[in-house]
Design a protein around this motif. Sequence first.
Motif, short mmCIF file in Angstrom:
data_model
loop_
_atom_site.label_atom_id
_atom_site.label_comp_id
_atom_site.label_asym_id
_atom_site.label_seq_id
_atom_site.Cartn_x
_atom_site.Cartn_y
_atom_site.Cartn_z
N LEU A 37 7.65 3.52 -8.55
CA LEU A 37 6.82 2.70 -9.44
C LEU A 37 7.58 1.44 -9.88
O LEU A 37 7.01 0.35 -9.95
CB LEU A 37 6.41 3.51 -10.67
N ALA A 38 8.87 1.59 -10.14
CA ALA A 38 9.69 0.44 -10.55
C ALA A 38 9.77 -0.59 -9.43
O ALA A 38 9.71 -1.81 -9.66
CB ALA A 38 11.08 0.92 -10.95
N LEU A 39 9.89 -0.10 -8.20
CA LEU A 39 9.94 -1.02 -7.05
C LEU A 39 8.57 -1.68 -6.83
O LEU A 39 8.48 -2.87 -6.50
CB LEU A 39 10.37 -0.26 -5.79
N TYR A 40 7.51 -0.91 -7.01
CA TYR A 40 6.15 -1.43 -6.86
C TYR A 40 5.90 -2.53 -7.90
O TYR A 40 5.26 -3.55 -7.59
CB TYR A 40 5.15 -0.30 -7.03
N ALA A 96 0.83 -1.21 0.00
CA ALA A 96 0.00 0.00 0.00
C ALA A 96 0.86 1.26 0.00
O ALA A 96 0.56 2.24 -0.70
CB ALA A 96 -0.92 0.00 1.21
N SER A 97 1.97 1.23 0.77
CA SER A 97 2.86 2.39 0.83
C SER A 97 3.50 2.67 -0.53
O SER A 97 3.59 3.83 -0.96
CB SER A 97 3.96 2.15 1.87
N LEU A 98 3.92 1.62 -1.19
CA LEU A 98 4.53 1.80 -2.52
C LEU A 98 3.49 2.28 -3.53
O LEU A 98 3.77 3.13 -4.38
CB LEU A 98 5.14 0.46 -2.99
N HIS A 99 2.28 1.76 -3.42
CA HIS A 99 1.21 2.16 -4.33
C HIS A 99 0.90 3.65 -4.19
O HIS A 99 0.70 4.37 -5.17
CB HIS A 99 -0.05 1.33 -4.06
N ASP A 100 0.87 4.11 -2.94
CA ASP A 100 0.56 5.52 -2.69
C ASP A 100 1.63 6.47 -3.24
O ASP A 100 1.34 7.65 -3.48
CB ASP A 100 0.38 5.76 -1.18
N ALA A 101 2.86 5.97 -3.40
CA ALA A 101 3.96 6.83 -3.83
C ALA A 101 4.43 6.54 -5.26
O ALA A 101 5.47 7.03 -5.68
CB ALA A 101 5.14 6.68 -2.87
N MET A 102 3.65 5.75 -6.01
CA MET A 102 4.16 5.30 -7.30
C MET A 102 4.09 6.37 -8.41
O MET A 102 4.43 6.10 -9.56
CB MET A 102 3.44 4.03 -7.76
N ALA A 103 3.68 7.58 -8.05
CA ALA A 103 3.78 8.69 -9.01
C ALA A 103 5.25 8.98 -9.31
O ALA A 103 5.60 9.50 -10.37
CB ALA A 103 3.09 9.94 -8.47
N HIS A 139 4.67 -5.79 -6.05
CA HIS A 139 3.22 -6.00 -6.08
C HIS A 139 2.82 -7.40 -6.53
O HIS A 139 1.96 -8.03 -5.88
CB HIS A 139 2.54 -4.93 -6.95
N PRO A 140 3.38 -7.95 -7.61
CA PRO A 140 2.99 -9.32 -8.00
C PRO A 140 3.30 -10.35 -6.92
O PRO A 140 2.56 -11.32 -6.75
CB PRO A 140 3.83 -9.58 -9.26
N LEU A 141 4.37 -10.14 -6.17
CA LEU A 141 4.72 -11.05 -5.09
C LEU A 141 3.69 -10.96 -3.96
O LEU A 141 3.33 -11.97 -3.35
CB LEU A 141 6.12 -10.72 -4.55
N CYS A 142 3.23 -9.74 -3.70
CA CYS A 142 2.20 -9.54 -2.66
C CYS A 142 0.88 -10.17 -3.09
O CYS A 142 0.20 -10.81 -2.28
CB CYS A 142 2.04 -8.04 -2.40
N VAL A 170 13.15 -3.98 -2.49
CA VAL A 170 12.55 -2.67 -2.24
C VAL A 170 13.41 -1.89 -1.26
O VAL A 170 13.67 -0.69 -1.44
CB VAL A 170 11.11 -2.83 -1.69
N PHE A 171 13.85 -2.56 -0.20
CA PHE A 171 14.68 -1.92 0.82
C PHE A 171 15.96 -1.35 0.18
O PHE A 171 16.35 -0.20 0.42
CB PHE A 171 15.03 -2.94 1.90
N GLY A 172 16.60 -2.17 -0.66
CA GLY A 172 17.82 -1.72 -1.32
C GLY A 172 17.56 -0.54 -2.25
O GLY A 172 18.35 0.42 -2.30
N GLY A 173 16.44 -0.59 -2.96
CA GLY A 173 16.09 0.50 -3.85
C GLY A 173 15.82 1.80 -3.11
O GLY A 173 16.22 2.89 -3.55
N LEU A 174 15.16 1.67 -1.98
CA LEU A 174 14.87 2.86 -1.19
C LEU A 174 16.13 3.44 -0.55
O LEU A 174 16.28 4.65 -0.42
CB LEU A 174 13.83 2.52 -0.11
N LEU A 175 17.04 2.54 -0.13
CA LEU A 175 18.32 3.01 0.42
C LEU A 175 19.09 3.80 -0.64
O LEU A 175 19.70 4.83 -0.34
CB LEU A 175 19.16 1.82 0.90
N LYS A 176 19.07 3.28 -1.85
CA LYS A 176 19.76 3.98 -2.94
C LYS A 176 19.14 5.35 -3.19
O LYS A 176 19.85 6.35 -3.38
CB LYS A 176 19.70 3.13 -4.20
N LYS A 177 17.82 5.39 -3.17
CA LYS A 177 17.11 6.64 -3.48
C LYS A 177 17.25 7.65 -2.34
O LYS A 177 17.41 8.86 -2.59
CB LYS A 177 15.63 6.34 -3.74
N TYR A 178 17.19 7.17 -1.10
CA TYR A 178 17.15 8.09 0.04
C TYR A 178 18.41 7.96 0.91
O TYR A 178 18.35 8.13 2.13
CB TYR A 178 15.91 7.83 0.90
#
Length: 319
Positions: A45-48, A33-40, A52-55, A194-202
Motif C-alpha cells: 500500500l505504501a508503494l502504491y 494494477a498489480s500494486l492495487h490488487d495487493a495493497m491489502a 499511483h499518483p505518478l501513473c 517500487v522495485f527497490g521496495g519490493l526487493l527489500k520486502k522479497y
Amino acid sequence: MATIHWSKTENFFLAILLRSKLSAKAIFDALDASLHDAMADAEILALYAIFHPLCVDFDAKYLAWSSLRSSNPGKTMSVKDLLAELSSLNIRTWDLEIQAVYAQTSSKYKELLPHRRTPFQEGKTALRLEAIANLLVAIGTDATLAAVKAEILAFQTLLVNAMATSSTQTTAIGTASANLITSIIKGAAGMMCVFGGLLKKYYLSLPTVDTFFPVAMLLKIMQTDFTVTLKTMLPKKLFKRKLETINQLVGTNFSDNIVLVYFTNGLTKVLAPGDLFISMPAISMDTYSLAEAGYSDTKRCLCVKNTLGGEASIEIDII
C-alpha cells in the motif's frame, strides 16, 4: 581514485519506457494494477501510494497527447496535400489560363509569372505563399483574369487556414509531447522506488518481484518513437528495421525548415536520384505510408535530412 560508474545504480526502466509512449502506458498501467490488487499488504500500500499518483498523471498527459495526435486538424486539406495540389494541378491550371489571355512570350505574361511555375513548386511553404501573393498583386484589377484570380484567392485562403491550423496543432503537440516525456521520467523514478521496495520486502524470494511487473514487455519492447534535432544539412540515420505493410509513419516537424524522410539500403544515407521520399512541411504533423518514403525489402534504413541551414527538430513515430 577515479570515480567508477556502476550500471546497477542507473534507472534501467527509463530507457525502456522512452522507446514507445504507447508501451510506456501499458507498463505503467500494469504495474499500477498489480500494486492495487495487493495493497491489502501495508508495505505494498505504501508503494502504491507513491506510484499511483505518478501513473494517474501520466495517463492524463498521455490522453492529452494522444487526443491531439489523433484529432482531425480540420475539414480543410492538410498543408502537405495543398502543397502537392499547388505544385501539380493548380499552378499548371493557372498558367494555362493566363496563357489563354497573354502569350508566354509577352511582357505581361513575364510580369505575371517571371519564373513560371518554379516558385510554386519548390522551396519553403512561406515562399510558395509569397509566390501566390505576388501573382495576385500582378493580376491586380485585370478584368480578363478575374476568374483565375478568384481561383487563386480561394486557394490562398485554404492554404493560409491550413497553415494556421497546422501551426496551432503542432505547437500543442510539441507541448503535450514534452509534458508526456517529463511524466515518463517521473514515472520511471516511481517504478525504481517500487522495485527497490519490493526487493527489500522479497529479498529472500526475489522471483516474487517479477509478479508485479510486466516482465515480458519490459524485455521485448521495441522502439517506435524517434525524436531528433538536425543541426546540419547532413542526412542522419534513425533506424534500420523490417516493417509490416500495415505500418505507417507519423511525422511531426516542429521547425521552420522542410525535412526529407526516406529509406535507403543502409549502405548509404544519401538520397539517390529518382528515389521516393517524404517532404515534411515546416510546422506540420501528418501520417505517411511506408511506400511514400520508398520502403522496400531492400530499403529498410530510415534517414532524415534537413533542407536548409539552422536546426530542425522532428519526431517520427511508427504506428
